[in-house]
Design a protein around this motif. Structure first.
Motif, PDB file in Angstrom:
ATOM      1  N   ALA A   1      -2.670 -29.279 -11.632  1.00  0.00           N
ATOM      2  CA  ALA A   1      -2.528 -30.142 -12.811  1.00  0.00           C
ATOM      3  C   ALA A   1      -3.562 -31.267 -12.779  1.00  0.00           C
ATOM      4  O   ALA A   1      -4.222 -31.538 -13.783  1.00  0.00           O
ATOM      5  CB  ALA A   1      -1.119 -30.720 -12.860  1.00  0.00           C
TER       6      ALA A   1
ATOM      7  N   LEU B   1      -0.824 -26.878 -18.754  1.00  0.00           N
ATOM      8  CA  LEU B   1      -0.863 -28.292 -18.379  1.00  0.00           C
ATOM      9  C   LEU B   1       0.164 -29.102 -19.182  1.00  0.00           C
ATOM     10  O   LEU B   1       0.886 -29.936 -18.625  1.00  0.00           O
ATOM     11  CB  LEU B   1      -2.278 -28.856 -18.607  1.00  0.00           C
ATOM     12  CG  LEU B   1      -2.499 -30.311 -18.212  1.00  0.00           C
ATOM     13  CD1 LEU B   1      -2.281 -30.501 -16.703  1.00  0.00           C
ATOM     14  CD2 LEU B   1      -3.901 -30.776 -18.582  1.00  0.00           C
TER      15      LEU B   1
ATOM     16  N   HIS C   1       3.519 -28.492 -17.774  1.00  0.00           N
ATOM     17  CA  HIS C   1       3.696 -29.146 -16.470  1.00  0.00           C
ATOM     18  C   HIS C   1       3.877 -30.663 -16.650  1.00  0.00           C
ATOM     19  O   HIS C   1       4.751 -31.267 -16.018  1.00  0.00           O
ATOM     20  CB  HIS C   1       2.487 -28.856 -15.572  1.00  0.00           C
ATOM     21  CG  HIS C   1       2.584 -29.517 -14.237  1.00  0.00           C
ATOM     22  ND1 HIS C   1       3.314 -28.992 -13.193  1.00  0.00           N
ATOM     23  CD2 HIS C   1       2.079 -30.690 -13.783  1.00  0.00           C
ATOM     24  CE1 HIS C   1       3.242 -29.801 -12.152  1.00  0.00           C
ATOM     25  NE2 HIS C   1       2.488 -30.849 -12.491  1.00  0.00           N
TER      26      HIS C   1
ATOM     27  N   CYS D   1       2.509 -36.381 -12.466  1.00  0.00           N
ATOM     28  CA  CYS D   1       1.261 -35.871 -13.053  1.00  0.00           C
ATOM     29  C   CYS D   1       1.047 -36.457 -14.442  1.00  0.00           C
ATOM     30  O   CYS D   1      -0.091 -36.706 -14.856  1.00  0.00           O
ATOM     31  CB  CYS D   1       1.286 -34.342 -13.118  1.00  0.00           C
ATOM     32  SG  CYS D   1       1.137 -33.588 -11.487  1.00  0.00           S
TER      33      CYS D   1
END
Lengths: 159, 187
Positions: free
Chosen positions: A9, A29, A32, A39
């Motif tokens: 990520a 992404l 996530h 992140c």
């Protein structure tokens, strides 16, 4: 969550901004970041940092643009004034070589006649004839070389 | 855009004075900012700013319009700075080896504040600006070209005369340094 996923990520966060990522990677992404606060924070920090960089204002010194425009105009004028001289030099060179070619047989005979009359060896007057041909080129070369040296010197002074 | 750059290239070839005036106006801020990032002095950035435009005038015929004008402009500016740094280095060595020069030259650049620090007010020197100040010049340069100037990676490679891989690696490291610096500044 797997450490590799976080590393991936973070890599994609940077890659997206530097060189772009594919749609599949963007989707992954986004998914996530939705699930991972750490992140997501990295992505937010990156965005903030770039926004700050883009918004950084540096004041321009007063008068710098006007001074530069003035200097550039002066230099342009100098270059324009020099242009006709250079053109004249090349025209003279071309004319000289043209005349040289046109008169070569006569000059050859004149050298031959003068050489025999003075009693010079053939090689000497032939070399004289050769020199007659190369003199205009040598002069033009010397002028161009001097001009370039002067320009280089001027550039050094500017710097 | 291709037509614009072609017209620009033709104007530069003709040394069109109006075009040059217009370009100086148009790129004044961006060029000065870039030079300030590269040099460690406001005065020097001003000198290089003027020299860059003189070079643009003299070598305008070399711009072929295939790339963005700003990429070519930054390359000229960068080359001038590099030439100056080389000369400075040679002078430093001369001073170190020539006893007539007296005491060896000090490498003042190491102790000098960074360009950003020089142009910022006392108030601005705190917070985010101070954070940006911590990023090495090589990284800050590519960050500026990519995110402020919005040049493509190949265009940046052209400006730096460096391989694409170098540009990318500097950008990744620069981005990381920028993020860390911001975090540090905010903390």
């Amino acid at each position: 969550m797997n450490e590799n996923l976080h590393a991936r990520a973070e890599k994609l966060i940077a890659q997206e901004r530097v060189e772009g990522i594919s749609q599949a990677e963007r989707d992954w992404l986004a998914g996530h970041l939705h699930e991972c606060p750490a992140c997501s924070q990295v992505a937010q920090q990156t965005n903030d940092a770039l926004r700050t960089l883009r918004g950084l204002a540096i004041p321009l010194p007063r008068g710098l643009t006007a001074r530069t425009q003035f200097r550039v105009q002066l230099r342009a004028q100098e270059l324009r004034e020099r242009e006709p001289k250079r053109r004249l030099l090349w025209i003279m060179c071309v004319m000289s070589w043209g005349l040289g070619i046109a008169t070569a047989p006569y000059v050859w005979r004149a050298f031959e006649w003068a050489g025999e009359r003075i009693g010079l060896p053939r090689l000497v007057w032939e070399m004289g004839f050769g020199l007659w041909w190369t003199i205009p080129a040598l002069i033009a070369g010397a002028v161009v070389l001097m001009e370039n040296l002067r320009l280089a010197h001027e550039n050094d002074l500017h710097e | 855009m291709a037509d614009d750059t072609k017209a620009l290239a033709q104007g530069l070839k003709r040394r069109d004075p109006d075009l040059l005036d217009q370009l100086i106006e148009q790129y004044q801020y961006r060029l000065f900012r870039y030079l300030l990032y590269l040099t460690s002095s406001r005065e020097r950035a001003e000198d290089f700013f003027q020299e860059t435009w003189i070079r643009v005038l003299e070598r305008g015929h070399q711009y072929d319009g295939k790339y963005k004008f700003e990429a070519w402009l930054f390359r000229i500016a960068r080359n001038l700075v590099i030439d100056w740094q080389r000369q400075k280095k040679m002078q430093s060595l001369d001073a170190l080896t020539d006893p007539e020069e007296g005491a060896p030259m000090e490498f003042a650049a190491l102790n000098q504040p960074s360009p950003l620090n020089l142009v910022l007010t006392a108030e601005e020197k705190t917070g985010v600006h101070a954070s940006l100040d911590r990023i090495p010049t090589a990284y800050r340069e590519v960050l500026l070209l990519r995110f402020q100037e919005e040049l493509g990676l190949e265009e940046i490679a052209g400006v730096l005369a460096a391989p694409l891989s170098t540009v990318k690696s500097r950008l990744y490291r620069g981005l990381e340094a920028l993020r860390s610096a911001m975090q540090g500044g905010a903390a």
